[in-house]
Design a protein around this motif. Structure first.
Motif, PDB file in Angstrom:
ATOM      1  N   VAL A  36      34.154  46.938  44.239  1.00 18.82           N
ATOM      2  CA  VAL A  36      34.851  48.181  43.901  1.00 18.82           C
ATOM      3  C   VAL A  36      35.116  48.280  42.402  1.00 18.82           C
ATOM      4  CG1 VAL A  36      36.935  49.547  44.279  1.00 18.82           C
ATOM      5  CG2 VAL A  36      35.916  48.263  46.177  1.00 18.82           C
ATOM      6  N   GLY A  37      34.766  49.431  41.829  1.00 14.05           N
ATOM      7  CA  GLY A  37      35.034  49.640  40.411  1.00 14.05           C
ATOM      8  C   GLY A  37      34.934  51.119  40.071  1.00 14.05           C
ATOM      9  N   ILE A  38      35.541  51.526  38.963  1.00 15.72           N
ATOM     10  CA  ILE A  38      35.468  52.899  38.470  1.00 15.72           C
ATOM     11  C   ILE A  38      35.047  52.855  37.005  1.00 15.72           C
ATOM     12  CG2 ILE A  38      37.153  53.856  40.080  1.00 15.72           C
ATOM     13  CD1 ILE A  38      39.280  53.606  37.898  1.00 15.72           C
ATOM     14  N   ILE A  39      34.402  53.917  36.537  1.00 11.67           N
ATOM     15  CA  ILE A  39      33.930  53.932  35.149  1.00 11.67           C
ATOM     16  C   ILE A  39      34.793  54.819  34.256  1.00 11.67           C
ATOM     17  CG2 ILE A  39      31.550  53.333  35.733  1.00 11.67           C
ATOM     18  CD1 ILE A  39      30.872  56.313  35.458  1.00 11.67           C
ATOM     19  N   PHE A  40      35.696  55.586  34.867  1.00 16.03           N
ATOM     20  CA  PHE A  40      36.678  56.333  34.085  1.00 16.03           C
ATOM     21  C   PHE A  40      37.948  56.458  34.921  1.00 16.03           C
ATOM     22  CE2 PHE A  40      34.088  59.462  36.331  1.00 16.03           C
ATOM     23  CZ  PHE A  40      35.045  60.239  36.963  1.00 16.03           C
ATOM     24  N   GLU A  41      39.059  56.664  34.231  1.00 13.79           N
ATOM     25  CA  GLU A  41      40.357  56.706  34.895  1.00 13.79           C
ATOM     26  C   GLU A  41      40.733  58.136  35.268  1.00 13.79           C
ATOM     27  OE1 GLU A  41      43.141  53.263  33.354  1.00 13.79           O
ATOM     28  OE2 GLU A  41      42.441  54.466  31.649  1.00 13.79           O
ATOM     29  N   ARG A  42      41.493  58.234  36.362  1.00  9.87           N
ATOM     30  CA  ARG A  42      42.119  59.492  36.754  1.00  9.87           C
ATOM     31  C   ARG A  42      43.608  59.220  36.949  1.00  9.87           C
ATOM     32  NH1 ARG A  42      38.201  59.640  41.189  1.00  9.87           N
ATOM     33  NH2 ARG A  42      40.043  59.505  42.539  1.00  9.87           N
ATOM     34  N   ARG A  43      44.372  60.285  37.144  1.00  3.22           N
ATOM     35  CA  ARG A  43      45.818  60.103  37.350  1.00  3.22           C
ATOM     36  C   ARG A  43      46.098  59.237  38.572  1.00  3.22           C
ATOM     37  NH1 ARG A  43      48.487  66.104  36.228  1.00  3.22           N
ATOM     38  NH2 ARG A  43      47.979  66.207  33.994  1.00  3.22           N
ATOM     39  N   ASP A  44      45.252  59.381  39.603  1.00  8.01           N
ATOM     40  CA  ASP A  44      45.485  58.650  40.848  1.00  8.01           C
ATOM     41  C   ASP A  44      44.646  57.379  40.953  1.00  8.01           C
ATOM     42  OD1 ASP A  44      43.114  60.040  40.975  1.00  8.01           O
ATOM     43  OD2 ASP A  44      43.288  60.535  43.107  1.00  8.01           O
ATOM     44  N   ALA A  45      43.942  57.024  39.886  1.00  9.82           N
ATOM     45  CA  ALA A  45      43.103  55.820  39.940  1.00  9.82           C
ATOM     46  C   ALA A  45      42.875  55.295  38.524  1.00  9.82           C
ATOM     47  CB  ALA A  45      41.761  56.127  40.616  1.00  9.82           C
ATOM     48  N   SER A  46      43.719  54.362  38.108  1.00 12.88           N
ATOM     49  CA  SER A  46      43.591  53.764  36.789  1.00 12.88           C
ATOM     50  C   SER A  46      42.816  52.460  36.879  1.00 12.88           C
ATOM     51  CB  SER A  46      44.978  53.490  36.196  1.00 12.88           C
ATOM     52  OG  SER A  46      45.623  52.453  36.928  1.00 12.88           O
ATOM     53  N   PHE A  47      42.337  51.968  35.743  1.00 12.93           N
ATOM     54  CA  PHE A  47      41.668  50.667  35.717  1.00 12.93           C
ATOM     55  C   PHE A  47      42.601  49.572  36.240  1.00 12.93           C
ATOM     56  CE2 PHE A  47      39.008  52.310  31.929  1.00 12.93           C
ATOM     57  CZ  PHE A  47      37.997  52.747  32.771  1.00 12.93           C
ATOM     58  N   GLN A  48      43.865  49.675  35.853  1.00  7.14           N
ATOM     59  CA  GLN A  48      44.826  48.663  36.278  1.00  7.14           C
ATOM     60  C   GLN A  48      44.998  48.677  37.802  1.00  7.14           C
ATOM     61  OE1 GLN A  48      46.077  46.661  33.922  1.00  7.14           O
ATOM     62  NE2 GLN A  48      47.259  45.367  35.328  1.00  7.14           N
ATOM     63  N   GLN A  49      45.082  49.875  38.373  1.00  4.99           N
ATOM     64  CA  GLN A  49      45.254  49.984  39.822  1.00  4.99           C
ATOM     65  C   GLN A  49      44.030  49.493  40.587  1.00  4.99           C
ATOM     66  OE1 GLN A  49      46.080  54.225  39.713  1.00  4.99           O
ATOM     67  NE2 GLN A  49      48.140  53.895  40.517  1.00  4.99           N
ATOM     68  N   VAL A  50      42.853  49.929  40.147  1.00  6.58           N
ATOM     69  CA  VAL A  50      41.632  49.652  40.903  1.00  6.58           C
ATOM     70  C   VAL A  50      41.067  48.272  40.583  1.00  6.58           C
ATOM     71  CG1 VAL A  50      39.267  50.404  41.376  1.00  6.58           C
ATOM     72  CG2 VAL A  50      41.099  52.100  41.100  1.00  6.58           C
ATOM     73  N   HIS A  51      40.885  47.972  39.302  1.00  5.81           N
ATOM     74  CA  HIS A  51      40.233  46.713  38.936  1.00  5.81           C
ATOM     75  C   HIS A  51      41.154  45.503  39.073  1.00  5.81           C
ATOM     76  CE1 HIS A  51      37.193  49.060  36.232  1.00  5.81           C
ATOM     77  NE2 HIS A  51      36.949  49.189  37.519  1.00  5.81           N
ATOM     78  N   VAL A  52      42.384  45.645  38.632  1.00  2.00           N
ATOM     79  CA  VAL A  52      43.285  44.488  38.609  1.00  2.00           C
ATOM     80  C   VAL A  52      44.037  44.346  39.935  1.00  2.00           C
ATOM     81  CG1 VAL A  52      45.144  43.312  37.381  1.00  2.00           C
ATOM     82  CG2 VAL A  52      43.509  44.723  36.111  1.00  2.00           C
ATOM     83  N   GLN A  53      44.863  45.351  40.263  1.00  2.00           N
ATOM     84  CA  GLN A  53      45.627  45.265  41.504  1.00  2.00           C
ATOM     85  C   GLN A  53      44.701  45.273  42.718  1.00  2.00           C
ATOM     86  OE1 GLN A  53      49.035  44.718  41.725  1.00  2.00           O
ATOM     87  NE2 GLN A  53      48.393  44.261  43.836  1.00  2.00           N
ATOM     88  N   GLY A  54      43.625  46.061  42.650  1.00  2.00           N
ATOM     89  CA  GLY A  54      42.673  46.102  43.757  1.00  2.00           C
ATOM     90  C   GLY A  54      42.031  44.755  44.008  1.00  2.00           C
ATOM     91  N   THR A  55      41.692  44.043  42.935  1.00  2.00           N
ATOM     92  CA  THR A  55      41.102  42.709  43.093  1.00  2.00           C
ATOM     93  C   THR A  55      42.116  41.721  43.647  1.00  2.00           C
ATOM     94  OG1 THR A  55      39.541  43.116  41.287  1.00  2.00           O
ATOM     95  CG2 THR A  55      39.951  40.818  41.870  1.00  2.00           C
ATOM     96  N   MET A  56      43.343  41.815  43.204  1.00  2.00           N
ATOM     97  CA  MET A  56      44.384  40.938  43.747  1.00  2.00           C
ATOM     98  C   MET A  56      44.589  41.196  45.236  1.00  2.00           C
ATOM     99  SD  MET A  56      47.045  41.117  40.514  1.00  2.00           S
ATOM    100  CE  MET A  56      48.296  40.082  41.272  1.00  2.00           C
ATOM    101  N   ASN A  57      44.522  42.470  45.637  1.00  2.00           N
ATOM    102  CA  ASN A  57      44.620  42.804  47.056  1.00  2.00           C
ATOM    103  C   ASN A  57      43.440  42.234  47.837  1.00  2.00           C
ATOM    104  OD1 ASN A  57      46.968  44.220  46.541  1.00  2.00           O
ATOM    105  ND2 ASN A  57      45.978  46.228  46.532  1.00  2.00           N
ATOM    106  N   ALA A  58      42.244  42.331  47.254  1.00  2.00           N
ATOM    107  CA  ALA A  58      41.049  41.805  47.913  1.00  2.00           C
ATOM    108  C   ALA A  58      41.130  40.289  48.067  1.00  2.00           C
ATOM    109  CB  ALA A  58      39.805  42.194  47.118  1.00  2.00           C
ATOM    110  N   LEU A  59      41.620  39.620  47.050  1.00  2.00           N
ATOM    111  CA  LEU A  59      41.781  38.165  47.122  1.00  2.00           C
ATOM    112  C   LEU A  59      42.760  37.778  48.223  1.00  2.00           C
ATOM    113  CD1 LEU A  59      41.939  37.426  43.295  1.00  2.00           C
ATOM    114  CD2 LEU A  59      40.213  36.493  44.857  1.00  2.00           C
ATOM    115  N   ALA A  60      43.855  38.514  48.315  1.00  2.00           N
ATOM    116  CA  ALA A  60      44.851  38.228  49.355  1.00  2.00           C
ATOM    117  C   ALA A  60      44.258  38.446  50.743  1.00  2.00           C
ATOM    118  CB  ALA A  60      46.080  39.105  49.150  1.00  2.00           C
ATOM    119  N   ALA A  61      43.490  39.550  50.905  1.00  2.00           N
ATOM    120  CA  ALA A  61      42.875  39.837  52.197  1.00  2.00           C
ATOM    121  C   ALA A  61      41.841  38.777  52.559  1.00  2.00           C
ATOM    122  CB  ALA A  61      42.227  41.218  52.172  1.00  2.00           C
ATOM    123  N   ALA A  62      41.064  38.341  51.563  1.00  2.00           N
ATOM    124  CA  ALA A  62      40.056  37.312  51.811  1.00  2.00           C
ATOM    125  C   ALA A  62      40.701  36.004  52.236  1.00  2.00           C
ATOM    126  CB  ALA A  62      39.204  37.103  50.562  1.00  2.00           C
ATOM    127  N   ALA A  63      41.823  35.663  51.608  1.00  2.00           N
ATOM    128  CA  ALA A  63      42.520  34.419  51.952  1.00  2.00           C
ATOM    129  C   ALA A  63      43.062  34.482  53.377  1.00  2.00           C
ATOM    130  CB  ALA A  63      43.646  34.163  50.954  1.00  2.00           C
TER     131      ALA A  63
END
Length: 261
Positions: A36-63
């Motif tokens: 999952v990744g985005i190439i530009f930010e929107r109000r409802d989808a920032s790099f921090q939300q998608v790339h950082v927090q999203g990856t942390m969520n994915a890691l937690a789900a994988a564990a």
């Protein structure tokens, strides 16, 4: 995503910034591939939300799912001193992956082309319809375009490969090409002769700023401009030796999918 069902995949819908929305879907998975990744930010989808927090969520789900491997799609140019907001967020996501208890593999691809690639589909349309192709700046900035099929092979071959555990691989094609050269090769494959118009960066930058401020889906952002003008090339020795992937040339790769689009 419907074509995935034809190869035995099950489709589940979720929202990557919300861990609860997809955690149940990954139960029992032996490997978690996070693209999952985005190439530009929107109000409802920032790099921090998608790339950082999203990856942390994915890691937690994988564990929780008991996954043995976590494979993460990062990007070439990512690093602690990255200049673009996109690459900075990818670095933070990488740090989260490296600090987890999961066995991981991180891929940093250069520009990926193939069916569905917005950049190359745009370039194809320009070559097909326009007598002159716009180029930002001098067009000498370099890329190492890699076919999406070769990227998929890298993901497949890293699973079950002990050499790929806790490793970072830079992915690219065999050709380091200036943007001018990419257009020339594309024109050659499509059987077209086109001129290029080089737009000064000083004129493009304010257009990019306005585009990102006024458009929900901007034509170009200042962050993308920053990434475009920097060389995006790498050493693919490890990809070849440890994963056994010999990438096709850019021209050959284009011929694999251009007749199909």
């Amino acid at each position: 995503p419907e074509y995935m069902c034809g190869v035995g995949a099950e489709l589940e819908v979720g929202n990557i910034p919300s861990a609860d929305s997809f955690a149940d879907a990954v139960g029992g998975c032996a490997a978690f591939i996070h693209l999952v990744g985005i190439i530009f930010e929107r109000r409802d989808a920032s790099f921090q939300q998608v790339h950082v927090q999203g990856t942390m969520n994915a890691l937690a789900a994988a564990a929780v799912a008991g996954a043995e491997r976590f494979v993460f799609m990062s990007a070439l140019g990512t690093g602690p001193d990255a200049q673009s907001a996109y690459h900075k967020s990818k670095w933070q996501a990488e740090e989260a992956v490296r600090s987890s208890d999961l066995k991981y593999t991180i891929f940093r691809p250069s520009t990926i082309y193939g069916p569905g690639s917005e950049l190359f589909n745009m370039l194809q349309r320009q070559v097909r319809l326009m007598p002159v192709i716009p180029v930002i700046g001098n067009g000498r900035y370099r890329m190492q375009p890699i076919s999406v099929f070769d990227v998929a092979a890298c993901f497949s071959r890293c699973l079950g490969n002990d050499k790929a555990v806790d490793r970072i691989y830079e992915l690219g094609g065999p050709d380091s090409l200036a943007y001018n050269g990419i257009i020339d090769i594309l024109c050659g494959v499509m059987g077209k002769k086109r001129l290029k118009f080089h737009a000064p960066v000083a004129l493009v930058r304010p257009v990019a700023w306005l585009s990102e401020k006024l458009m929900r889906k901007p034509l170009l952002t200042t962050d993308q401009l920053k990434m475009l003008l920097g060389d995006n090339v790498c050493d693919i020795t490890a990809m070849r030796k440890e994963l056994g992937v010999e990438p096709v040339s850019f021209a050959e790769g284009l011929r694999q999918f251009i007749p199909c689009v």
